[in-house]
Design an enzyme around this catalytic site. Structure first.
Site, short mmCIF file in Angstrom:
data_model
loop_
_atom_site.label_atom_id
_atom_site.label_comp_id
_atom_site.label_asym_id
_atom_site.label_seq_id
_atom_site.Cartn_x
_atom_site.Cartn_y
_atom_site.Cartn_z
N LYS A 108 7.73 6.98 16.23
CA LYS A 108 8.50 7.56 15.13
C LYS A 108 9.77 8.24 15.66
CE LYS A 108 5.83 6.17 11.84
NZ LYS A 108 6.31 5.14 10.90
N TYR A 151 1.82 7.22 18.28
CA TYR A 151 2.44 7.25 16.95
C TYR A 151 3.74 8.06 17.00
CZ TYR A 151 2.69 7.99 11.85
OH TYR A 151 3.08 8.03 10.54
N SER A 208 0.83 -1.21 0.00
CA SER A 208 0.00 0.00 0.00
C SER A 208 0.86 1.26 0.00
CB SER A 208 -0.88 -0.03 1.27
OG SER A 208 -1.70 1.12 1.35
N ASP A 217 4.77 -10.42 8.97
CA ASP A 217 4.26 -9.55 10.05
C ASP A 217 5.49 -8.93 10.72
OD1 ASP A 217 3.31 -8.32 12.30
OD2 ASP A 217 2.06 -10.00 12.95
N ASP A 251 4.66 -7.65 3.36
CA ASP A 251 3.52 -6.99 4.01
C ASP A 251 2.68 -8.10 4.65
OD1 ASP A 251 2.21 -3.93 3.34
OD2 ASP A 251 0.88 -5.37 4.32
N1 LIG Z 1 0.78 8.84 4.81
C1 LIG Z 1 1.40 9.77 5.53
O1 LIG Z 1 0.99 10.95 5.58
C2 LIG Z 1 2.63 9.42 6.31
C3 LIG Z 1 3.36 10.49 6.88
C4 LIG Z 1 4.50 10.18 7.62
C5 LIG Z 1 4.90 8.87 7.78
N2 LIG Z 1 4.16 7.87 7.21
C6 LIG Z 1 4.66 6.51 7.42
O2 LIG Z 1 4.90 5.90 6.17
C7 LIG Z 1 4.73 4.49 6.29
C8 LIG Z 1 3.78 4.01 5.22
O3 LIG Z 1 2.53 4.64 5.44
P1 LIG Z 1 1.38 4.73 4.32
O4 LIG Z 1 0.81 6.08 4.44
O5 LIG Z 1 1.88 4.22 3.04
O6 LIG Z 1 0.31 3.73 5.00
P2 LIG Z 1 -0.56 2.55 4.39
O7 LIG Z 1 -1.55 2.23 5.45
O8 LIG Z 1 -1.05 2.93 3.04
O9 LIG Z 1 0.50 1.37 4.23
C9 LIG Z 1 1.07 0.74 5.35
C10 LIG Z 1 1.33 -0.71 5.00
O10 LIG Z 1 1.95 -1.33 6.14
C11 LIG Z 1 1.38 -2.61 6.28
N3 LIG Z 1 1.51 -3.11 7.65
C12 LIG Z 1 0.90 -2.63 8.74
N4 LIG Z 1 1.21 -3.40 9.80
C13 LIG Z 1 2.04 -4.38 9.35
C14 LIG Z 1 2.69 -5.48 9.97
N5 LIG Z 1 2.55 -5.76 11.27
N6 LIG Z 1 3.49 -6.27 9.20
C15 LIG Z 1 3.61 -6.02 7.86
N7 LIG Z 1 3.00 -5.02 7.24
C16 LIG Z 1 2.23 -4.19 7.97
C17 LIG Z 1 -0.07 -2.44 5.88
O11 LIG Z 1 -0.68 -3.69 5.56
C18 LIG Z 1 0.04 -1.50 4.69
O12 LIG Z 1 0.17 -2.21 3.49
C19 LIG Z 1 4.24 4.24 7.71
O13 LIG Z 1 5.35 3.87 8.51
C20 LIG Z 1 3.71 5.60 8.12
O14 LIG Z 1 3.72 5.77 9.51
C21 LIG Z 1 3.05 8.11 6.48
#
Ligand SMILES: NC(=O)c1ccc[n+]([C@@H]2O[C@H](COP(=O)([O-])OP(=O)(O)OC[C@H]3O[C@@H](n4cnc5c(N)ncnc54)[C@H](O)[C@@H]3O)[C@@H](O)[C@H]2O)c1
Length: 262
Positions: free
Chosen positions: A160, A156, A20, A63, A41
């Site tokens: 981070k 969260y 994702s 996981d 994932d």
């Molecule tokens: N979207 C934002 O605005 C944003 C901003 C700062 C940081 N982030 C960070 O970027 C990263 C990706 O976020 P995103 O926005 O693409 O989120 P998302 O929810 O689209 O994707 C996260 C993915 O991580 C997977 N995941 C969750 N728990 C898991 C586990 N235990 N084992 C394996 N896979 C697991 C989910 O299945 C998903 O596919 C995250 O670490 C998030 O905290 C996102």
């Protein structure tokens, strides 16, 4: 020296969270830049969808909150490709929201397990292999939350901030072994994570609900922009490539200028 240093031809790159958002975009960008991929994932259906979007790759359901599962992921990468050059620890969740006084132990444990222990296990397993190889680049995904102290996001933000300091400790340990470790702290990116509050029961996104959040986050950027997953994937590509061979222990901040720490 040449622009070719920004490519990652034949490098073996493991990407967690690859089903994702930012993880999927990272897989696509690294593939376009020549990498051979190991996609990880816990969402097996969407992991298979990402597999169809890239060239040379295998998918390993994982996981990240389980040390044995991450160990198996790296073992599979080594047994398939013989090495690991890049480890992108992208998987994460945004749970345990709300005021500190309202957060229960189970919710706190969940977010610590995925966002903090999950990245730790990824760093640990990758460092073991890369240390023996005497080369490699580990990239951890933190968040702009490390600079902002947002009310309602204690769990969260703690995880981070932990990722950011883990990055620096791992860089100190990995440096003498030829392993670089860096961090990316994205600003607001439109992904399934940030669309969660605007999702209808059938899974589609209600734009009327999403737009006010996007407008709010956009106004916090000096560029008057929110980010796209590719904005983060491009930063990860740079850190994965030899173009960043003098960078370690650093945090890159593709955040639209929402925070500008010295
Ligand atoms: N979207 C934002 O605005 C944003 C901003 C700062 C940081 N982030 C960070 O970027 C990263 C990706 O976020 P995103 O926005 O693409 O989120 P998302 O929810 O689209 O994707 C996260 C993915 O991580 C997977 N995941 C969750 N728990 C898991 C586990 N235990 N084992 C394996 N896979 C697991 C989910 O299945 C998903 O596919 C995250 O670490 C998030 O905290 C996102």
């Amino acid at each position: 020296m040449s622009v070719e240093q920004f490519r990652v031809d034949d490098k073996v790159a493991v990407v967690t969270g690859a089903a994702s958002g930012i993880g999927r975009a990272t897989a696509v960008v690294l593939s376009e830049a020549g990498a051979r991929l190991v996609l990880a994932d816990r969402d097996e259906y969407n992991l298979e969808q990402t597999l169809k979007m890239v060239d040379e790759a295998i998918a390993v359901p994982t996981d990240v909150s389980k040390q044995a599962s991450v160990g198996k992921l790296i073992d599979e990468a080594v047994s398939h490709y013989g090495r690991v050059d890049v480890m992108a620890n992208v998987a994460g969740i945004m749970d345990a929201g709300g005021p500190i006084t309202s957060i229960d132990e189970a919710a706190l444990d969940r977010i610590l397990a995925v966002n903090l222990k999950g990245v730790f296990f990824g760093v640990q397993a990758a460092l073991r292999v890369m240390g023996e190889q005497r080369s490699g680049s580990i990239i951890n995904v933190a968040s702009a939350a490390i600079d902002a102290a947002p009310a309602g996001l204690a769990g969260y933000s703690m995880t981070k901030a932990g990722v950011a300091i883990l990055t620096r400790v791992a860089a100190a340990e990995g440096g003498p072994l030829g392993v670089r470790v860096n961090c990316v702290a994205p600003g607001f990116i439109v992904t399934p994570m940030t669309q969660r509050g605007a999702r209808r029961d059938d899974g589609t996104v209600d734009d009327a609900k999403m737009q006010p959040l996007v407008d709010f986050m956009r106004k916090r950027s000096v560029l008057d922009k929110v980010g796209d997953p590719t904005d983060i994937a491009n930063a990860i590509l740079y850190l994965a490539s030899d173009a960043s061979q003098f960078m370690t222990g650093q945090t890159l901040r593709p955040n639209g200028g929402t925070a500008m720490p010295a």
